[in-house]
Design a protein around this motif. Structure first.
Motif, PDB file in Angstrom:
ATOM      1  N   GLN A   1     -31.683   7.811  12.821  1.00  0.00           N
ATOM      2  CA  GLN A   1     -31.926   6.062  12.941  1.00  0.00           C
ATOM      3  C   GLN A   1     -32.424   6.018  14.989  1.00  0.00           C
ATOM      4  O   GLN A   1     -32.557   6.970  15.120  1.00  0.00           O
ATOM      5  CB  GLN A   1     -30.232   5.907  13.314  1.00  0.00           C
ATOM      6  CG  GLN A   1     -29.204   5.724  12.102  1.00  0.00           C
ATOM      7  CD  GLN A   1     -28.849   6.788  11.970  1.00  0.00           C
ATOM      8  OE1 GLN A   1     -28.280   7.653  12.717  1.00  0.00           O
ATOM      9  NE2 GLN A   1     -29.032   7.041   9.899  1.00  0.00           N
TER      10      GLN A   1
ATOM     11  N   TRP B   1     -32.608   1.234  11.690  1.00  0.00           N
ATOM     12  CA  TRP B   1     -33.265   2.648  10.562  1.00  0.00           C
ATOM     13  C   TRP B   1     -34.557   2.304  11.561  1.00  0.00           C
ATOM     14  O   TRP B   1     -35.132   1.230  10.944  1.00  0.00           O
ATOM     15  CB  TRP B   1     -32.862   2.232   9.631  1.00  0.00           C
ATOM     16  CG  TRP B   1     -31.301   1.921   8.684  1.00  0.00           C
ATOM     17  CD1 TRP B   1     -31.123   0.774   8.457  1.00  0.00           C
ATOM     18  CD2 TRP B   1     -31.066   3.409   8.891  1.00  0.00           C
ATOM     19  NE1 TRP B   1     -29.672   1.024   8.223  1.00  0.00           N
ATOM     20  CE2 TRP B   1     -29.430   2.646   7.943  1.00  0.00           C
ATOM     21  CE3 TRP B   1     -30.979   4.162   8.767  1.00  0.00           C
ATOM     22  CZ2 TRP B   1     -28.896   2.914   8.176  1.00  0.00           C
ATOM     23  CZ3 TRP B   1     -30.142   5.156   8.196  1.00  0.00           C
ATOM     24  CH2 TRP B   1     -28.615   5.003   8.109  1.00  0.00           C
TER      25      TRP B   1
ATOM     26  N   CYS C   1     -28.822  -1.212  11.588  1.00  0.00           N
ATOM     27  CA  CYS C   1     -27.806   0.271  10.736  1.00  0.00           C
ATOM     28  C   CYS C   1     -26.575  -0.534  11.154  1.00  0.00           C
ATOM     29  O   CYS C   1     -26.470  -1.303  12.445  1.00  0.00           O
ATOM     30  CB  CYS C   1     -28.367   1.515  12.282  1.00  0.00           C
ATOM     31  SG  CYS C   1     -26.971   2.216  11.246  1.00  0.00           S
TER      32      CYS C   1
END
Length: 299
Positions: free
Chosen positions: A117, A126, A177
């Motif tokens: 990440q 991401w 994320c």
């Protein structure tokens, strides 16, 4: 469907294009069907009339019959067929080629890679572009090793996260994320809009701040420009599939992680979407597709 991904040599995929491979079954469909039917009837007959009450004395014989049955079926339908599985985890990913040979499942890991990440501008993203390169590398390795024996590709990722596409089908930004902090405290705000009991009766999911519906609601509250300019939303495995095939789909099982599906109607919950200001147009893509073709141009 013409696309413009031409950043990797196309030679391998040009040689081995995938078209759903229905041709494998069509020519001998009736032979396979009736063979399967006859074998099934034989197995059921033996089970009902010869092996019902003698588990100890006939157990070994019964297992032999059952294994023979499985062997024959796997030989007819699956032997010498290879399948690519791209498995994305939260920390790493891999591309595996699976096959059934002589009735035994074999797995060959052809490519493994890290998944990280990136913290940028107060958001955790991401590294999707890197992951897309990795899946292409894995597919190329698989085709280099197994060639035209490969029949299909499956993609598995974590749930809830998504990518947004503009009206031209281009990815607007890296997917955020689920570990990002933007949804902290969002549940109380959501339950003010839609009571918890009513919400659960519609979607049936466990309440977690990371669920897609709460990620989108937090984006609505922030007046997020990416969401406002989005034409379509695709969940992570569907996003990879779209870039590889050009088909925008929304597969049912991954969509079920969003907490936006009506668990009874098996479709998007208009009540949930309307309550949280999420456009039905954004998520309204095909729920499934039977055949997708790899675009050689994306390699």
């Amino acid at each position: 469907m013409d696309r413009v991904f031409k950043d990797i040599d196309n030679d391998l995929l040009d040689q081995y294009s995938i078209h759903g491979n229905n041709y494998y079954f069509l020519g001998n469909f009736y032979f396979y069907f009736f063979s399967f039917l006859i074998l099934f009837i034989i197995l059921i007959t033996l089970r009902l009339y010869y092996l019902p009450l003698y588990p100890h004395s006939h157990c070994e014989w019964g297992m032999i019959l059952f294994n023979c049955f499985n062997y024959i079926i796997s030989f007819y339908f699956f032997d010498n067929m290879y399948y690519i599985a791209a498995d994305f985890g939260a920390g790493s990913g891999r591309v595996i080629v699976g096959s059934i040979n002589n009735g035994e499942l074999t797995l060959d890991e052809v490519h493994r890679f890290p998944n990280r990440q990136i913290n940028l501008g107060g958001r955790v993203y991401w590294d999707f572009l890197s992951l897309y390169e990795e899946i292409k590398t894995g597919i190329k390795k698989a085709f280099s090793k197994y060639g035209s024996q490969i029949k299909s590709i499956g993609i598995d990722t974590w749930g809830v996260d998504y990518g947004l596409l503009d009206k031209n089908g281009r990815l607007i930004s890296n997917p955020v994320c689920y570990r990002d902090s933007r949804t902290q405290g969002i549940l109380d705000k959501a339950f003010e809009k839609l009571p918890k009991e009513k919400f659960f009766s519609l979607a049936g999911n466990q309440f977690m701040e990371l669920n897609t519906v709460f990620q989108l609601y937090s984006a609505v509250l922030e007046d997020d420009e990416a969401l406002k300019s989005a034409d379509k939303l695709l969940f992570m495995p569907d996003l990879f599939a779209y870039l590889l095939t050009g088909e925008k789909i929304c597969e049912m099982t991954i969509a079920s992680t969003s907490q936006m599906l009506d668990m009874k109607g098996k479709s998007w919950s208009k009540k949930v979407l309307d309550t949280f200001g999420i456009s039905i147009h954004t998520v309204a893509v095909k729920s499934h597709i039977l055949t997708m073709t790899l675009l050689t141009g994306c390699f």
